[in-house]
Design a protein around this motif. Structure first.
Motif, PDB file in Angstrom:
ATOM      1  N   PRO A  69      -4.664  -7.866  23.206  1.00  0.00           N
ATOM      2  CA  PRO A  69      -4.312  -9.091  22.565  1.00  0.00           C
ATOM      3  C   PRO A  69      -5.363 -10.196  22.729  1.00  0.00           C
ATOM      4  N   SER A  70      -5.853 -10.953  21.885  1.00  0.00           N
ATOM      5  CA  SER A  70      -6.732 -12.270  22.055  1.00  0.00           C
ATOM      6  C   SER A  70      -6.161 -13.338  22.123  1.00  0.00           C
ATOM      7  N   HIS A  71      -6.588 -14.129  22.780  1.00  0.00           N
ATOM      8  CA  HIS A  71      -5.857 -15.657  23.132  1.00  0.00           C
ATOM      9  C   HIS A  71      -6.428 -16.664  22.398  1.00  0.00           C
ATOM     10  N   ASP A  72      -5.869 -17.628  21.892  1.00  0.00           N
ATOM     11  CA  ASP A  72      -6.451 -18.761  21.091  1.00  0.00           C
ATOM     12  C   ASP A  72      -5.896 -19.887  21.959  1.00  0.00           C
ATOM     13  N   SER A  73      -7.184 -20.518  22.799  1.00  0.00           N
ATOM     14  CA  SER A  73      -6.929 -21.474  23.815  1.00  0.00           C
ATOM     15  C   SER A  73      -6.472 -23.005  23.045  1.00  0.00           C
ATOM     16  N   THR A  74      -6.836 -23.095  21.824  1.00  0.00           N
ATOM     17  CA  THR A  74      -6.469 -24.151  21.225  1.00  0.00           C
ATOM     18  C   THR A  74      -4.907 -24.425  20.706  1.00  0.00           C
ATOM     19  N   THR A  75      -4.206 -23.467  20.511  1.00  0.00           N
ATOM     20  CA  THR A  75      -3.031 -23.042  20.317  1.00  0.00           C
ATOM     21  C   THR A  75      -1.978 -22.582  21.208  1.00  0.00           C
ATOM     22  N   ASP A  76      -2.823 -21.752  22.194  1.00  0.00           N
ATOM     23  CA  ASP A  76      -2.115 -20.911  23.158  1.00  0.00           C
ATOM     24  C   ASP A  76      -1.154 -19.940  22.599  1.00  0.00           C
ATOM     25  N   THR A  77      -1.900 -19.377  21.561  1.00  0.00           N
ATOM     26  CA  THR A  77      -1.171 -18.247  20.881  1.00  0.00           C
ATOM     27  C   THR A  77      -1.941 -16.921  21.033  1.00  0.00           C
ATOM     28  N   TYR A  78      -1.262 -15.834  20.537  1.00  0.00           N
ATOM     29  CA  TYR A  78      -1.939 -14.454  20.553  1.00  0.00           C
ATOM     30  C   TYR A  78      -2.216 -13.727  19.230  1.00  0.00           C
ATOM     31  N   SER A  79      -3.147 -13.012  19.360  1.00  0.00           N
ATOM     32  CA  SER A  79      -3.248 -12.035  17.980  1.00  0.00           C
ATOM     33  C   SER A  79      -3.522 -10.690  18.524  1.00  0.00           C
ATOM     34  N   ILE A  80      -3.225  -9.618  17.850  1.00  0.00           N
ATOM     35  CA  ILE A  80      -3.307  -8.430  18.126  1.00  0.00           C
ATOM     36  C   ILE A  80      -3.276  -7.625  16.999  1.00  0.00           C
ATOM     37  N   THR A  81      -4.311  -6.420  17.045  1.00  0.00           N
ATOM     38  CA  THR A  81      -4.408  -5.609  15.594  1.00  0.00           C
ATOM     39  C   THR A  81      -3.985  -4.152  16.277  1.00  0.00           C
ATOM     40  N   SER A  82      -3.344  -3.323  15.209  1.00  0.00           N
ATOM     41  CA  SER A  82      -2.932  -2.024  15.393  1.00  0.00           C
ATOM     42  C   SER A  82      -3.494  -1.313  14.359  1.00  0.00           C
ATOM     43  N   THR A  83      -4.185  -0.274  14.474  1.00  0.00           N
ATOM     44  CA  THR A  83      -4.906   0.642  13.660  1.00  0.00           C
ATOM     45  C   THR A  83      -3.964   2.085  13.553  1.00  0.00           C
ATOM     46  N   LEU A  84      -3.594   2.234  12.395  1.00  0.00           N
ATOM     47  CA  LEU A  84      -2.668   3.621  12.317  1.00  0.00           C
ATOM     48  C   LEU A  84      -3.795   4.568  11.438  1.00  0.00           C
ATOM     49  N   ILE A  85      -3.688   5.769  12.174  1.00  0.00           N
ATOM     50  CA  ILE A  85      -4.247   7.094  11.587  1.00  0.00           C
ATOM     51  C   ILE A  85      -3.126   8.142  11.264  1.00  0.00           C
ATOM     52  N   TYR A  86      -2.897   8.457   9.906  1.00  0.00           N
ATOM     53  CA  TYR A  86      -1.691   9.173   9.773  1.00  0.00           C
ATOM     54  C   TYR A  86      -1.941  10.022   8.504  1.00  0.00           C
ATOM     55  N   SER A  87      -1.522  11.352   8.696  1.00  0.00           N
ATOM     56  CA  SER A  87      -1.726  11.983   7.348  1.00  0.00           C
ATOM     57  C   SER A  87      -0.244  12.136   6.890  1.00  0.00           C
ATOM     58  N   VAL A  88      -0.530  11.674   5.393  1.00  0.00           N
ATOM     59  CA  VAL A  88       0.710  11.370   4.811  1.00  0.00           C
ATOM     60  C   VAL A  88       1.004  12.449   3.609  1.00  0.00           C
ATOM     61  N   ASP A  89       2.089  13.044   3.506  1.00  0.00           N
ATOM     62  CA  ASP A  89       2.616  13.887   2.517  1.00  0.00           C
ATOM     63  C   ASP A  89       2.616  13.519   1.353  1.00  0.00           C
ATOM     64  N   ARG A  90       2.756  14.273   0.151  1.00  0.00           N
ATOM     65  CA  ARG A  90       2.684  13.624  -1.190  1.00  0.00           C
ATOM     66  C   ARG A  90       4.247  12.841  -1.428  1.00  0.00           C
ATOM     67  N   ILE A  91       5.190  13.443  -0.832  1.00  0.00           N
ATOM     68  CA  ILE A  91       6.497  12.955  -0.960  1.00  0.00           C
ATOM     69  C   ILE A  91       6.720  11.428  -0.523  1.00  0.00           C
ATOM     70  N   TYR A  92       5.662  10.987   0.093  1.00  0.00           N
ATOM     71  CA  TYR A  92       5.736   9.466   0.416  1.00  0.00           C
ATOM     72  C   TYR A  92       4.989   8.726  -0.684  1.00  0.00           C
ATOM     73  N   ASN A  93       4.434   9.422  -1.549  1.00  0.00           N
ATOM     74  CA  ASN A  93       3.805   8.718  -2.751  1.00  0.00           C
ATOM     75  C   ASN A  93       4.754   7.455  -3.406  1.00  0.00           C
ATOM     76  N   GLY A  94       4.224   6.241  -3.346  1.00  0.00           N
ATOM     77  CA  GLY A  94       4.992   5.246  -3.752  1.00  0.00           C
ATOM     78  C   GLY A  94       6.085   4.531  -2.799  1.00  0.00           C
ATOM     79  N   LYS A  95       6.279   5.248  -1.718  1.00  0.00           N
ATOM     80  CA  LYS A  95       7.258   4.761  -0.676  1.00  0.00           C
ATOM     81  C   LYS A  95       6.371   3.604   0.034  1.00  0.00           C
ATOM     82  N   TYR A  96       7.143   2.942   0.995  1.00  0.00           N
ATOM     83  CA  TYR A  96       6.522   1.656   1.589  1.00  0.00           C
ATOM     84  C   TYR A  96       5.889   2.364   3.214  1.00  0.00           C
ATOM     85  N   LEU A  97       4.981   1.643   3.187  1.00  0.00           N
ATOM     86  CA  LEU A  97       4.319   1.708   4.765  1.00  0.00           C
ATOM     87  C   LEU A  97       4.883   0.221   5.420  1.00  0.00           C
ATOM     88  N   ILE A  98       5.692   0.326   6.545  1.00  0.00           N
ATOM     89  CA  ILE A  98       5.942  -1.158   7.003  1.00  0.00           C
ATOM     90  C   ILE A  98       5.192  -1.357   8.381  1.00  0.00           C
TER      91      ILE A  98
END
Length: 259
Positions: free
Chosen positions: A201-230
């Motif tokens: 997490p990175s901290h913004d000292s001006t607002t005292d809030t945090y940011s974080i990034t998540s990176t997904l690596i995933y093999s997706v089957d065709r049955i999920y075409n048109g479905k939603y990633l959340i």
């Protein structure tokens, strides 16, 4: 008492002032001013303060002078006068605007408090409105647990070939305390968070809030075409609110052949 009374002022100009020396508690009451030969009169109530309050307190405030609440929840602000005879007035101000005045104590509720109140100053005064004199004050600032903003995807589309892993990132900002990110796939909300890695997490000292990034690596089957990633983010504030904040994106999976 008559020996302690005197009428002063410029009588020729019509000004009459009642002066009382060595004021005592027994002097309390209504005083009527009426000029001879006239029908009109004015009445003034005298209140004698025998003991000033010794101070004023703000409820649920620690040594760090923070009144802690949660974004979206009710935040109750309480001010209490310590002592005082008669009962003193207590005045509540938020960012220098008078919110409420009451005897001995004040309670005010910020309903479903918005994050715009975060960092605003609270001031409680104790004294007497009639004089007016407020010799005692205490201050604190509102410090909220903040929900993360809805996560943002690194791309406007989630497109991949069936034979290639999908690589996509999601960033959460604006949280206090730090948030964590999770991933769901499809209508059944399959949890695929284990296929993702989170940055520190990175901290913004001006607002005292945090940011974080998540990176997904995933093999997706065709049955999920048109479905939603959340992509969802949660912290203490969202848990107290009964749910996380989520963003979704439709999957576009290309593939060859049939079956």
């Amino acid at each position: 008492m008559k020996s302690r009374l005197a009428v002063t002022g410029d009588h020729t100009a019509g000004y009459y002032h009642l002066s009382i020396t060595d004021v005592r508690k027994s002097d309390e009451g209504s005083y009527v001013c009426q000029l001879s030969g006239t029908a009109g009169s004015t009445t003034q109530q005298l209140t004698v303060i025998t003991n000033l309050p010794s101070g004023v307190l703000i409820g649920n405030v620690g040594l760090d002078k923070k009144l802690i609440g949660t974004e979206g929840e009710n935040l109750i602000i309480r001010c209490f006068a310590v002592g005082g005879v008669p009962a003193p007035d207590v005045k509540l101000l938020i960012s220098e605007s008078v919110i409420k005045v009451a005897k001995s104590s004040v309670q005010f509720t910020l309903s479903s408090v918005h994050r715009s109140y975060d960092g605003q100053n609270i001031t409680c005064l104790a004294g007497y409105e009639e004089i007016p004199n407020y010799p005692f004050n205490e201050s604190a600032r509102i410090y909220l647990k903040l929900k993360p903003y809805p996560p943002r995807f690194s791309s406007d589309s989630a497109t991949t070939e069936e034979t290639k892993p999908l690589v996509i990132s999601c960033t959460s900002t604006g949280s206090r305390p730090k948030a964590s990110i999770y991933w769901f796939l499809g209508d059944g909300k399959i949890n695929i968070t284990t296929n993702a890695t989170q940055s520190s997490p990175s901290h913004d000292s001006t607002t005292d809030t945090y940011s974080i990034t998540s990176t997904l690596i995933y093999s997706v089957d065709r049955i999920y075409n048109g479905k939603y990633l959340i992509c969802g983010a949660s912290n203490e504030a969202t848990m107290e609110q009964g749910g996380a904040v989520e963003t979704s994106i439709a999957l576009n999976i290309t593939y060859l052949g049939v079956g």
